[in-house]
Structure formats: structure tokens, C-alpha cells
Write an enzyme that holds these catalytic residues in place. Structure first.
Site, short mmCIF file in Angstrom:
data_model
loop_
_atom_site.label_atom_id
_atom_site.label_comp_id
_atom_site.label_asym_id
_atom_site.label_seq_id
_atom_site.Cartn_x
_atom_site.Cartn_y
_atom_site.Cartn_z
N GLY A 129 66.30 1.36 21.31
CA GLY A 129 65.57 0.88 22.48
C GLY A 129 66.48 0.75 23.69
O GLY A 129 66.89 -0.37 24.04
N SER A 131 66.37 3.47 26.85
CA SER A 131 65.74 3.97 28.07
C SER A 131 64.43 3.24 28.38
O SER A 131 63.71 2.80 27.48
CB SER A 131 65.45 5.47 27.96
OG SER A 131 66.65 6.21 27.88
N GLU A 246 77.41 8.11 19.66
CA GLU A 246 76.25 8.97 19.88
C GLU A 246 76.66 10.26 20.58
O GLU A 246 76.13 11.33 20.29
CB GLU A 246 75.19 8.23 20.71
CG GLU A 246 73.92 9.04 20.91
CD GLU A 246 72.86 8.32 21.72
OE1 GLU A 246 71.76 8.88 21.86
OE2 GLU A 246 73.14 7.22 22.23
N SER A 362 73.27 11.89 30.58
CA SER A 362 73.14 13.30 30.97
C SER A 362 74.51 13.95 31.11
O SER A 362 75.52 13.28 31.36
CB SER A 362 72.35 13.41 32.28
OG SER A 362 73.14 12.96 33.37
N GLU A 364 75.57 15.70 33.49
CA GLU A 364 76.10 15.46 34.83
C GLU A 364 76.89 14.14 34.85
O GLU A 364 77.98 14.06 35.45
CB GLU A 364 74.97 15.43 35.86
CG GLU A 364 74.30 16.77 36.10
CD GLU A 364 73.28 17.14 35.03
OE1 GLU A 364 72.74 18.25 35.09
OE2 GLU A 364 73.03 16.31 34.12
#
Length: 376
Positions: A129, A131, A246, A362, A364
Site C-alpha cells: 500500500g 501509491s 524492490e 520510475s 526517470e
């Protein structure tokens, strides 16, 4: 790469290979080959987890004191490579590879004793849990409120893109416990029981047609403060520790096995075959970097985690594209009238893996992190 040719390691590899040949049921291998996501449904992953648990091999990365097999880093890498070669189902990472390390690091003795055995056995199936709507890659913007009330927190808000929440009986979550100071300073890390009153799960269907994601709503959900990992308002540090596990990983073995199966489809087009060969070279370079990271040579753990996340996920996306092209060249039916697995799921995998360069931060953002680490 020479360390993979040690006679003792070759004997270990033979032991693992023999076990997988004997213990992996054909139905689980077939189901794994048709999976369209790295997250395999628990109907496929949990039976295999129970088999590995009985052998003591379910958590290669765990220290022996918590139930791991006590393998060296290179033995863990060999095990991962052999599992990829054999086509085993992927085990759900949210428990074994993500929340377990933070429980080991930040959890109390009671939390470790309660949760870790249940993660090993698969009794607890976890979802993540993190995002929220408006707080994806900018995770510090999360707004799920957790207000202290007696010995509990009362939660109101929602989480989104929650993988396998519809299967999970546990969630680890970041919640907002303070709005003072920097956004990162007011976040806490909680362990939740998904059967708690006030939790509602709504499915999100993907372009691939899968039900993998969900939005989870919290309406006056009471969570004991004893379920917090780390101090109140210190969850950002816990989350950064978790995200290292992760992001960083062993991408090359699985991608190499997949590319080998794809090249075996006898694609005749010389341009496509040259592209497949180029990806094979890139994966060998990725493997060399993973082995270098494993030995802790020439960089921090966080630096390697970000670099490997970028290289691994973008390699997967390029291979997805080539698999879709191969499906257009190859004959679609085998002797049983069925499409070869690598081609039958090429398009759903392509669609599913569009998220690979977004989740866990991400790519980026990973490039920004690398720049900060390298340039100060």
C-alpha cells in the site's frame, strides 16, 4: 564471471537442477509459461512456495537465523538462474522479498516471531500500500490519514495500483501521521490485516485484460499502533530500505531464459535474429553488473539498485517488443494446435510490462538518484 565455474558451485548447480527436475510439477511449469505478468496468481505460486518451503529453499536471500538456507550470494544467484531455466513459477515478492527484510531490520522480536514464519509458509499473502491517486512516483505526496485514537490509528483515504490486494490477507502501507515539516517527515509504516472492517477493494482491469491491480479504500479503519514498523513519522526511512530490495534484483537470469526460449522459435527474419542476438549481448553485460553488485564492488547498494532497475526493466521491454515481432513471423500453431507460450502471451506481456519502468520509482527518478549519488 569465472566464479560461476568453481567446481563446488557446479556441484551446487547440479543439486539444484536435479531437485527442480524432480519437484516442479508439469502443470505449474505450464501455468508459469503462460503468465502475462511477473506477479503470478497465488493458485500457481503458492503450491510451488509450499514445495520450496518443505525443502528449506523458499527464501534464498534470508539469513539462516530467520529461516533462510544460509547460501552465499553466488549460490543464491545460481539458484535464481536455475529456477529461470526450469521455468518455475515466480513467488509473490511482496512478502518474501519486500516486507520481510524490513521486518527483520525494524521489527520488534514479537513482530519477527509472528510474521516471518507466516511469510515463509505462505500463510500470509501480502500486498503493498504505497501509491495513491496523485502520489505515485512522488510518493511523499501521499495523503492516507492515520489519526491516533487510544492504542489505534484510524485510517481514511485510499491506495491505488495495489497489486494482488484481492488475494492478500495482509498489507504493508505508508500512511500520513503528521502534516508538519517536510512531507517525508510525517509518514509512518504500518502492517494491516486486510479483513479489518472498513477496507473496500475495487478491481482495476489492465489493457492486457488482467485483474492484477486494485484501488483500496479505507473508511475509519482501525489499526493497532503496535502494528507500526519503526517510529512514528519515521516511515520514509523504512520505505527507502524496502525499495532497495524492490528495485535491485536479479533481472538477467530470468530475461536470459526468456530470450533463449524466444530464440528457439526459429525466427527466420535476419534483422529480427540480429536484434535478438544484440539483446543476448546486453543481458550478458547486465549479468556481469549484477555479479559485480553482488560482490559490492565499486558502488553503493542504492546506486546498484537504481542502475539495475533501469537496465533490467528496459531490457524486459525491448524483449517484449521483439516477442511481438516474432509472433508475426513464426507459425502460430504447434503439433497440439496451440501457440508456443512465448508467442501466445507476447502482447499481454508487452502491455503489462509497460509499467515496469514506472513501478518501484520510475526510471526517470532512478536516473536522478544516480546523478545525485555520483555527482553529489
Amino acid at each position: 564471471m569465472d566464479m560461476l565455474n568453481d567446481p563446488a558451485l557446479e556441484a551446487f548447480r547440479d543439486e539444484v537442477r536435479a531437485f527442480l527436475a524432480e519437484a516442479l510439477p508439469d502443470d505449474l511449469r505450464r501455468a508459469a509459461s503462460r503468465a502475462t505478468s511477473v506477479f503470478h496468481d497465488p493458485a500457481v505460486s503458492l503450491p510451488w512456495q509450499r514445495i520450496l518451503h518443505a525443502r528449506g529453499w523458499v527464501a534464498p536471500d534470508w539469513p539462516a537465523e530467520f529461516g533462510g538456507p544460509g547460501w552465499s550470494e553466488i549460490e543464491r544467484y545460481i539458484f535464481t538462474a536455475e529456477c529461470a531455466r526450469a521455468g518455475t513459477p515466480n513467488l509473490a515478492p511482496m512478502g518474501l522479498k519486500m516486507v520481510a527484510p524490513v521486518i527483520m531490520h525494524y521489527g520488534s522480536a514479537e513482530q519477527r516471531a509472528h510474521y516471518l514464519p507466516r511469510i515463509l509458509s505462505g500463510e500470509d499473502y501480502w500486498c503493498q500500500g504505497f501509491s495513491e491517486p496523485g502520489a505515485g512516483s512522488d510518493l511523499a505526496a501521499l495523503q492516507l490519514r492515520a489519526v491516533p485514537d487510544g492504542s489505534d490509528y484510524v485510517l481514511n483515504g485510499s491506495k491505488i495500483w495495489t497489486t494482488h490486494a484481492h488475494f492478500a490477507n495482509r498489507m504493508f502501507a505508508l500512511v500520513r501521521t503528521s502534516s508538519e515539516g517536510k512531507p517525508q517527515a510525517g509518514i509512518s509504516f504500518l502492517l494491516l490485516d486486510m479483513a479489518t472492517s472498513g477496507i473496500t477493494i475495487e478491481p482495476i482491469r489492465t489493457l492486457a485484460g488482467d485483474h492484477e491491480f486494485n484501488q483500496v479504500f479505507f473508511d475509519d479503519v482501525r489499526v493497532p499502533q503496535a502494528n507500526r514498523l519503526g517510529g512514528e513519522n519515521e516511515g520514509w526511512s523504512v520505505a527507502k530500505h524496502l525499495l532497495t530490495f524492490e528495485r535491485g534484483g536479479k533481472y538477467a537470469p530470468g530475461l536470459m531464459a526468456r530470450l533463449t526460449r524466444l530464440r528457439a522459435q526459429s525466427v527466420a527474419d535476419p534483422v529480427l535474429r540480429a536484434q535478438l542476438d544484440r539483446e543476448a549481448i546486453a543481458l550478458h553485460a547486465l549479468q556481469a553488473l549484477e555479479l559485480k553488485a553482488m560482490r559490492g564492488v565499486g558502488g553503493s547498494t542504492a546506486l546498484y539498485a537504481s542502475a539495475l532497475k533501469i537496465l533490467g526493466t528496459e531490457s524486459a521491454q525491448r524483449i517484449d517488443t521483439l516477442a511481438c515481432e516474432a509472433a508475426g513471423y513464426a507459425a502460430w500453431a504447434d503439433a497440439d494446435g496451440q501457440a508456443p507460450a512465448e508467442l501466445a502471451v507476447a502482447v499481454p506481456r508487452y502491455l503489462n510490462d509497460r509499467a515496469a519502468s514506472i513501478y518501484a520509482g520510475s526510471n526517470e527518478i532512478q536516473r536522478d538518484l544516480i546523478a545525485r549519488l555520483m555527482l553529489g
